[in-house]
Design an enzyme around this catalytic site. Structure first.
Site, PDB file in Angstrom:
ATOM      1  CG  ASN A  90      -1.924   1.306   1.148  1.00 15.36           C
ATOM      2  OD1 ASN A  90      -1.478   2.350   1.389  1.00 15.36           O
ATOM      3  ND2 ASN A  90      -3.199   0.992   0.925  1.00 15.36           N
ATOM      4  CB  SER A  96      -6.236   1.412  -3.991  1.00 17.43           C
ATOM      5  OG  SER A  96      -6.887   2.786  -3.908  1.00 17.43           O
ATOM      6  CD  GLU A  97      -5.767   3.908   1.457  1.00 17.30           C
ATOM      7  OE1 GLU A  97      -5.000   3.137   0.578  1.00 17.30           O
ATOM      8  OE2 GLU A  97      -5.449   4.950   1.873  1.00 17.30           O
ATOM      9  CG  ASN A  98     -10.474   3.199  -3.310  1.00 19.71           C
ATOM     10  OD1 ASN A  98      -9.330   2.918  -3.199  1.00 19.71           O
ATOM     11  ND2 ASN A  98     -11.025   3.727  -4.392  1.00 19.71           N
ATOM     12  CB  SER A 147     -10.117  -2.476   1.456  1.00 19.26           C
ATOM     13  OG  SER A 147      -9.152  -1.825   1.407  1.00 19.26           O
TER      14      SER A 147
END
Lengths: 233, 220
Positions: B23, B46-48, B88
């Site tokens: 990340n 991607s943390e979304n 996520s």
């Protein structure tokens, strides 16, 4: 409406029952995957004193940011609230309360709320301002804080496709917080790009089962993009 | 010479290993993607809700439904998967992401990090940073060694509100690569042409300096 058919024909019907001082859980990440028409309807209704649980608060003139114009929001529970000058003004003047919540904790608060779990322990935020006033407990030598889950009077959700009984499919990263929001509302309203007949969606590919959904409306979406970034060549 | 932003990213990229899920935060960390060595494969998270970030789109490929955690338009890499933000952060919090690279205002000799809030200035929020630093075993912080007035950002104790405690293991600055352990910064490498004395001068926290401090190498 009859049987499991949850399709409503207008926005008035979609948001019927929303009154002052209610809590709304909203899906969306930035301007991606937001229920645009439902937000516009909340603005039209003019309800005030709202608590809104959403990762962000839109931009100055789009998304949830539109609800700031008439000061409809009392409190935001969000992880990131940049990109919005009016938000900043109301926050600094004390008109708007903000509960900054780590993004993963926010997602889990919605998920747990919808799943009937009142609180959970997480290491996220231990030793930081987020932990203030929260219970700390050690598991296997590590410190965790107790976070309470959230539910809303309403949940507003954006999906790509729904069948008439509320089975939902999201598209790409417009999924984001929508599946958890869908589970966390007493009344869950979903705005979609396309409504299909029952049986047209593959049961194996459904992201949100219809049991969570109360009302479905077909919207038309502007889908504004915050940062268009292109390949160099 | 101190490193520029791209050189910091190049040095961080040397820490990547084949098969890593990574990340990358906003700013210098995002640039690391440009310097992944050709002989290894990494997958960017991607943390979304995207594992397998692809290149930025061409004009034809732009899709409002396809963005990264910085809200930039992206594409999905071959083999990508898309999921909810809860999923996520399950993979982040659960320790499944091999490496997190993020920026900071300050770090201290106990591995504490302050990266999201400067009192008196507007607080925009921590986004996913608190979850990322709480979840990853392997965190690299990228930042300049000192601020514009030469105040050190490597401190005995962070002065700003914390993002996480005891979590930073490695720091790549414009001057040096350092490891954080046993309550001290340990100098591992220095930027080409930067003296140990300059690093000592600009490190306010406890700094352990070995007899020989090699210069960073950028040979591919």
């Amino acid at each position: 409406m009859s049987g499991f058919n949850k399709v409503v024909s207008n926005y008035q019907e979609a948001m019927a029952g929303l009154t002052d001082d209610m809590t709304i859980i909203a899906g969306g990440f930035g301007l991606c995957g937001i229920p645009e028409g439902l937000i516009t309807e909340i603005k039209r209704l003019g309800v005030k004193g709202l608590t809104i649980v959403s990762n962000n608060c839109g931009t100055d003139n789009f998304g949830l940011g539109m609800l700031l114009e008439d000061k409809q929001i009392k409190k935001m529970v969000s992880s990131y609230v940049g990109e919005n000058a009016e938000f900043e003004r109301q926050y600094l003047s004390g008109e708007l309360e903000v509960d900054l919540t780590p993004q993963g904790t926010l997602a889990e608060k919605m998920r747990a709320g919808g799943a009937g779990i009142p609180a959970f322990y997480t290491a996220t935020g231990f030793g930081t301002p987020v932990a203030e006033g929260k219970e700390v407990r050690q598991f296997n030598g590590r410190n965790y804080i107790l976070e309470e889950s959230v539910t809303g009077d309403f949940a507003i959700v954006k999906a790509w496709k729904a069948d008439k009984i509320g089975n939902l499919v999201y598209r790409d990263t417009a999924m984001n917080f929508n599946p958890m929001a869908a589970t966390a509302g007493k009344i869950t309203v979903v705005e979609v790009e396309e409504i299909v007949e029952v049986g047209e969606l593959d049961p194996n590919q459904i992201h949100t089962p219809g049991i969570y959904v109360n009302r479905i409306i077909k919207g038309s979406f502007e889908k504004r993009i915050e940062k268009i970034t292109l390949a160099k060549n | 010479m101190s490193l520029n932003r791209d050189q910091i990213a190049m040095r961080v990229a040397q820490e990547l290993e084949d098969g890593y899920y990574v990340n990358l935060g906003i700013g210098i960390p995002t640039l690391v993607a440009n310097y992944v060595p050709n002989d290894i494969e990494v997958m960017l998270q991607s943390e979304n809700g995207l594992l397998g970030i692809g290149p930025y789109p061409t004009e034809d490929q732009v899709d409002a439904d396809m963005i990264n955690a910085g809200k930039e338009t992206v594409t999905a890499a071959l083999g990508a998967s898309i999921f909810s933000s809860a999923e996520s952060f399950a993979m982040i919090r659960g320790g499944h992401v091999n490496l997190t690279v993020l920026g900071a205002f300050e770090v201290d000799q106990n591995g504490n990090i302050a990266s999201y809030m400067i009192p008196g200035k507007l607080v925009k929020g921590m986004g996913g940073a608190m979850d990322l630093v709480a979840g990853a075993d392997n965190i690299i912080v990228t930042m300049t060694h000192a601020d514009k007035r030469d105040n050190s950002k490597l401190l005995e104790n962070c002065s700003l509100p914390l993002t996480g405690v005891g979590c930073v293991k490695r720091i790549v600055t414009d001057l040096a690569v350092l490891e954080v352990k046993d309550g001290a910064f340990h100098l591992l490498e220095r930027a080409p042409g930067v003296s140990v004395e300059e690093i000592q001068q600009k490190t306010a926290g406890k700094l352990v300096v070995p007899e020989h401090v090699p210069e960073m190498s950028f040979d591919a």
